[in-house]
Design an enzyme around this catalytic site. Structure first.
Site, PDB file in Angstrom:
ATOM      1  N   GLU A 310       0.832  -1.212   0.000  1.00  0.00           N
ATOM      2  CA  GLU A 310       0.000   0.000   0.000  1.00  0.00           C
ATOM      3  C   GLU A 310       0.864   1.259   0.000  1.00  0.00           C
ATOM      4  OE1 GLU A 310      -2.952  -0.290  -0.763  1.00  0.00           O
ATOM      5  OE2 GLU A 310      -3.239  -2.404  -0.311  1.00  0.00           O
ATOM      6  N   HIS A 392      -5.673  -6.695 -10.060  1.00  0.00           N
ATOM      7  CA  HIS A 392      -4.860  -7.606  -9.258  1.00  0.00           C
ATOM      8  C   HIS A 392      -4.451  -8.833 -10.071  1.00  0.00           C
ATOM      9  CE1 HIS A 392      -7.104  -5.134  -6.344  1.00  0.00           C
ATOM     10  NE2 HIS A 392      -5.974  -5.181  -5.658  1.00  0.00           N
TER      11      HIS A 392
END
Length: 630
Positions: A310, A392
């Protein structure tokens, strides 16, 4: 010893002077309006801050058309230490042309259209008139709005470009990207944390990195307490989740500095608050914060690879071109997660190339697998459908490429990895792979893609080791191995391999040593308490070979609290190798050690410096002696 700023060629030691030289040379090139810029007479350019890495300097520019900012008109000029241009990276493939700059649609009408892109809207940040010149699309006048709310996928911070003449939505850009006190984390165990003290109260806030703190997501309040002891080891405790979170963020900060020469996650000494308590099986970065959710067992998921990922989005966001697109953003962030985990090297979460193996997000093990993406349902090999895949899943080929570049097909202590073309690859190691990846990101523009990353990483590898094609050839082989095709913009490379090295002679005396490849200095140098760094020098001359892959530095520093002191070796060309980091919990006396590492990329002859800095107040000491064997 860990290289943090290897250089392509010798350069001035003053970083500000190096940046000014790069900026001046880049400005001169831009003023000549070379064809590669696709510039017209109606355009001017706004230069960003110079970013330096490994002896190279990257000068980013944004484009202005008749006074309006251009979305998609960005470019980067890379220079060497002498200011010579070594690469250009331009988002546009064709000129903007002549477009109207008077809107037919009002900003209020455009904002209403933009709001329709979200399920709910909680706030509006701005609406501005721009020129949209995204690569592959005709340039157009547009209203650009950034709005907060929720989309079908969850929390959203969305930028929407609406054609200012027709009302058509031209582009949407989602900013939300999902998945020395002491503390006991659920994942990382007992760890040391750098915290902040105010009076008798401590808080989970980094004392030096701007805006890096760990907070309760319910209140955005930083965890605080009277004793500087944090967490209870329970994964369901938010404070424990913050122990893991701040520990990972501080390890990543150290990795960025040591391996890449980057100043904090945002590149200018700052970061973003980490907020634990998102009531989802998820984590995300949105440009202003990192939100950490939980697994299906209610445990907060602040692992090195997840939180490192992140924060990796934030690094991507604050390098030229913004967050990578066209299916590349998740693999880019995964490389930072893997590098953070490798640098931390925590026995409770040992380095690997699985993503989320510790957190067990939904009870089915890792989220992604970098050495075999197909093990979790993602593609190992690139195809024309990859850029349009779910983001993803689209990470598969990029993760596979990075693993092959770092570890090779044999794994080098990690699992073996097959290729899409049945080739065999020897990896370059994760630190070198990360340096290549980061320098490619400094060439990034808003038109990023798998195909562009192939060109950028090849360019970075070539520029980082001029005259030596070993890393370049490995980057190329790894892209070929995951089926990312060659591009017309790909550079070529010709040159020798790494020079052979010999074993160092086990002596610290320069007298009688073959080639004069050792030296020592016993002149006392006082280290000021919580002050500027000091250095002690050894000049090597007459060394008729390259330094060894097992060069050594012996250090004798007298100090009453050795954890206060950071120690580095500085090579003649300015490359910095970290020998010892500071630690708020290491209270023992004196630094007496011998450190070995690979210095074979350096030139032996010249002035080498031992650099020491006391970063905390309260204790003092001095460099007593040190020796160097190349």
């Amino acid at each position: 010893m860990v290289a943090v700023a290897g250089q392509a060629s010798a350069q001035p030691t003053d970083p500000a002077a190096v940046a000014r030289l790069a900026a001046d040379k880049a400005d001169a090139l831009v003023a000549s309006r070379p064809a590669v810029l696709q510039a017209t007479a109606n355009e001017t350019f706004r230069k960003g801050a110079v970013i330096s890495s490994s002896g190279l300097n990257y000068v980013p520019y944004n484009r202005i058309y008749k006074g309006l900012p251009v979305q998609g008109g960005d470019f980067v000029i890379a220079t060497d230490s002498a200011g010579n241009t070594v690469a250009t990276s331009v988002a546009q493939s064709r000129p903007i042309g002549d477009i109207a700059t008077t809107p037919k649609l009002t900003d209020a009408a455009a904002l209403k259209i933009a709001k329709g892109e979200l399920k709910t809207v909680s706030g509006v940040e701005a609406t501005n008139l721009i020129v949209s010149a995204v690569d592959g699309q005709p340039a157009a006048l547009a209203w650009q709005s950034t709005i907060r709310g929720t989309s079908a996928e969850g929390p959203s911070r969305l930028t929407v470009d609406v054609d200012a003449l027709t009302g058509k939505v031209l582009r949407t850009y989602e900013h939300v990207t999902d998945v020395a006190g002491t503390g006991t984390g659920w994942i990382n165990g007992s760890v040391s944390l750098n915290t902040t003290q105010s009076g008798s109260t401590y808080s989970l806030k980094d004392p030096t990195i701007t805006s890096l703190s760990c907070q309760d997501a319910a209140t955005n309040t930083t965890f605080s307490g009277p004793d500087n002891v944090w967490g209870n080891g329970s994964g369901t405790s938010k404070e424990t989740g913050c122990v893991d979170g701040l520990y990972v963020a501080q390890k990543q900060t150290a990795m960025l500095s040591s391996w890449l020469g980057r100043n904090g996650a945002n590149g200018s000494g700052g970061a973003w608050p980490i907020r634990v308590g998102l009531n989802q099986q998820n984590a995300y970065y949105d440009g202003s914060q990192v939100q950490i959710g939980k697994n299906t067992a209610g445990q907060w998921i602040s692992s090195a690879d997840v939180l490192g990922h992140e924060l990796g989005h934030g690094i991507d966001d604050t390098t030229p071109g913004g967050i990578s697109g066209n299916g590349t953003q998740e693999f880019v962030a995964d490389t930072f997660g893997a590098a953070t985990e490798a640098f931390a090297n925590n026995p409770n979460d040992p380095p690997d190339y699985l993503v989320g193996e510790e957190i067990n997000l939904v009870g089915s093990g890792p989220i992604r697998n970098m050495y075999n993406p197909s093990a979790v349902g993602d593609a190992n090999c690139y195809s024309s459908s990859t850029p349009g895949s779910e983001v993803h899943a689209a990470a598969g080929p990029g993760n596979h490429w990075f693993y092959l570049l770092a570890q090779g097909t044999g794994g080098n202590g990690q699992p073996a990895s097959s290729t899409c073309n049945n080739t065999t690859i020897t990896g370059v190691g994760i630190q070198t792979a990360m340096k290549i990846m980061y320098n490619a990101m400094l060439l990034k523009t808003s038109s990023s893609s798998y195909l562009k990353y192939r060109t950028w990483t090849l360019t970075a590898a070539k520029n980082l080791t001029p005259g030596n094609c070993t890393n370049f050839n490995t980057v190329k082989a790894a892209w070929n191995a995951v089926s990312v095709p060659a591009q017309s913009a790909d550079p070529t490379c010709s040159g020798g391999t790494t020079p052979p090295t010999t074993s160092p002679t086990p002596t610290t005396s320069p007298t009688g040593t073959p080639g004069g490849c050792t030296g020592s200095n016993a002149t006392r140098v006082t280290i000021p308490d919580a002050g500027a760094a000091v250095t002690s020098s050894i000049t090597i001359s007459g060394c008729n070979r390259a330094p060894s892959t097992n060069s050594s530095v012996s250090v004798n520093i007298i100090h009453t609290y050795r954890g206060d002191v950071r120690v580095d070796l500085v090579a003649p060309d300015g490359t910095v190798y970290n020998i010892k980091s500071s630690s708020a919990s290491d209270s023992a006396d004196n630094i007496i050690l011998t450190d070995s590492g690979d210095l074979s990329s350096e030139t032996a002859n010249g002035t080498w410096k031992l650099r020491a800095q006391d970063v905390y107040s309260g204790d003092t000491g001095y460099i007593s002696s040190w020796s160097l064997t190349l």
